[in-house]
Design an enzyme around this catalytic site. Structure first.
Site, PDB file in Angstrom:
ATOM      1  N   TYR A 292      13.262   1.120 -16.157  1.00  0.00           N
ATOM      2  CA  TYR A 292      14.402   0.209 -15.945  1.00  0.00           C
ATOM      3  C   TYR A 292      13.618  -1.098 -15.299  1.00  0.00           C
ATOM      4  O   TYR A 292      13.464  -1.973 -15.909  1.00  0.00           O
ATOM      5  CB  TYR A 292      15.380   0.617 -15.169  1.00  0.00           C
TER       6      TYR A 292
ATOM      7  N   LYS B 127      12.907  -4.726 -17.192  1.00  0.00           N
ATOM      8  CA  LYS B 127      13.582  -5.747 -16.759  1.00  0.00           C
ATOM      9  C   LYS B 127      12.540  -7.143 -16.162  1.00  0.00           C
ATOM     10  O   LYS B 127      12.738  -8.171 -16.239  1.00  0.00           O
ATOM     11  CB  LYS B 127      14.416  -5.406 -15.346  1.00  0.00           C
TER      12      LYS B 127
END
Length: 291
Positions: free
Chosen positions: A154, A158
């Site tokens: 993640y 990001k």
């Protein structure tokens, strides 16, 4: 002066619930016609958001498509027609420590967050260039900016979106396309089991959406990372310190000097915000040339 999006058309991905829903509701309240996107399995939720918008006097349509499906995203962009605003909000979690995470779990999160945003942006980019108007927001995260245990996939996705934003904001500037990042802190389906109840109450998704609205306004900034949550708004920066010169040193001596002078190299008092990647090289050349 109140922000008005009258006459604008917006796409919000992953908008069947959570942050996407509150983003869509606020954009519609500001006057935009909103295409409420979510995966086909969540189309009923997206249609529910559309009903909320229409009940409040706004205009909206639902569109079921995975952001990783290029053909479906292209169809969504074509259905919307003139897309003025794109909010890349869709995302998933597959949290595990890196040691326990499979490559498939890493790749899936990268595909949805990073490539999903790329696919959606690509679908509207040329139209925005032709019309000399566009507002695009990438949803980054504190996990990407600062790291978080168990979220290597993640976080990587990001932070990659920050790099995408940095470059697209430069490339889009001449065509009045403003590209920004939003780093939200909010209670969503993805975070429901990660935070204590008292924190969840303070972290309503509604508290993030005003920052999103600011980033898509006519007078929005560009190349900006806003962090928002619990009715607070901050700005994050990727900075570069003045550092040191290792000119004339033997390579091993230079490595030792770097370690010995890390506090000086990292001195935040000397930090600047480069306008582009070229400025790093300019700083280094400047030291080498004695500037």
């Amino acid at each position: 002066m109140a922000v008005s999006l009258a006459g604008r058309i917006a796409i919000v991905t992953g908008a069947g619930g959570g942050l996407g829903r509150t983003h869509a509701l606020l954009l519609a309240r500001a006057g935009a016609k909103v295409f409420v996107n979510d995966i086909p399995q969540s189309l009923a939720q997206a249609e529910g958001v559309v009903e909320e918008i229409r009940a409040a006097g706004g205009a909206a349509e639902a569109f079921g498509a995975s952001v990783t499906d290029e053909a479906a995203v292209a169809e969504m962009a074509a259905r919307a027609g003139t897309v003025d605003i794109l909010v890349n909000n869709a995302g998933i979690l597959r949290d595990k420590s890196f040691a326990k995470m499979s490559l498939d779990e890493f790749r899936l999160v990268m595909d949805v967050h990073l490539m999903g945003s790329v696919i959606c942006t690509k679908a509207v980019w040329n139209g925005m260039r032709e019309r000399n108007y566009g507002r695009i927001v990438m949803t980054t995260s504190s996990s990407g900016l600062y790291g978080n245990f168990g979220q290597s996939n993640y976080a990587a996705a990001k932070m990659a979106l920050v790099g995408l934003m940095q470059t697209l904001s430069i490339e889009g500037a001449k065509n009045n396309i403003k590209v920004n990042c939003l780093a939200p802190t909010a209670r969503t389906a993805m975070t429901e089991n990660l935070l204590p109840p008292q924190a969840l109450e303070l972290l309503k998704p509604d508290y993030v959406s005003p920052a999103l609205l600011a980033l898509v306004a006519d007078n929005a900034p560009s190349r900006t990372i806003l962090a928002a949550g619990a009715q607070g708004v901050e700005q994050a920066h990727v900075t570069l310190t003045r550092g040191i010169s290792i000119k004339g040193m033997d390579d091993i001596e230079a490595a030792s000097a770097i370690l010995d002078r890390m506090a000086e190299i990292g001195d935040p008092a000397t930090a600047t915000i480069p306008a582009s990647g070229l400025e790093q090289g300019q700083v280094e050349l400047g030291k080498a040339l004695g500037a």
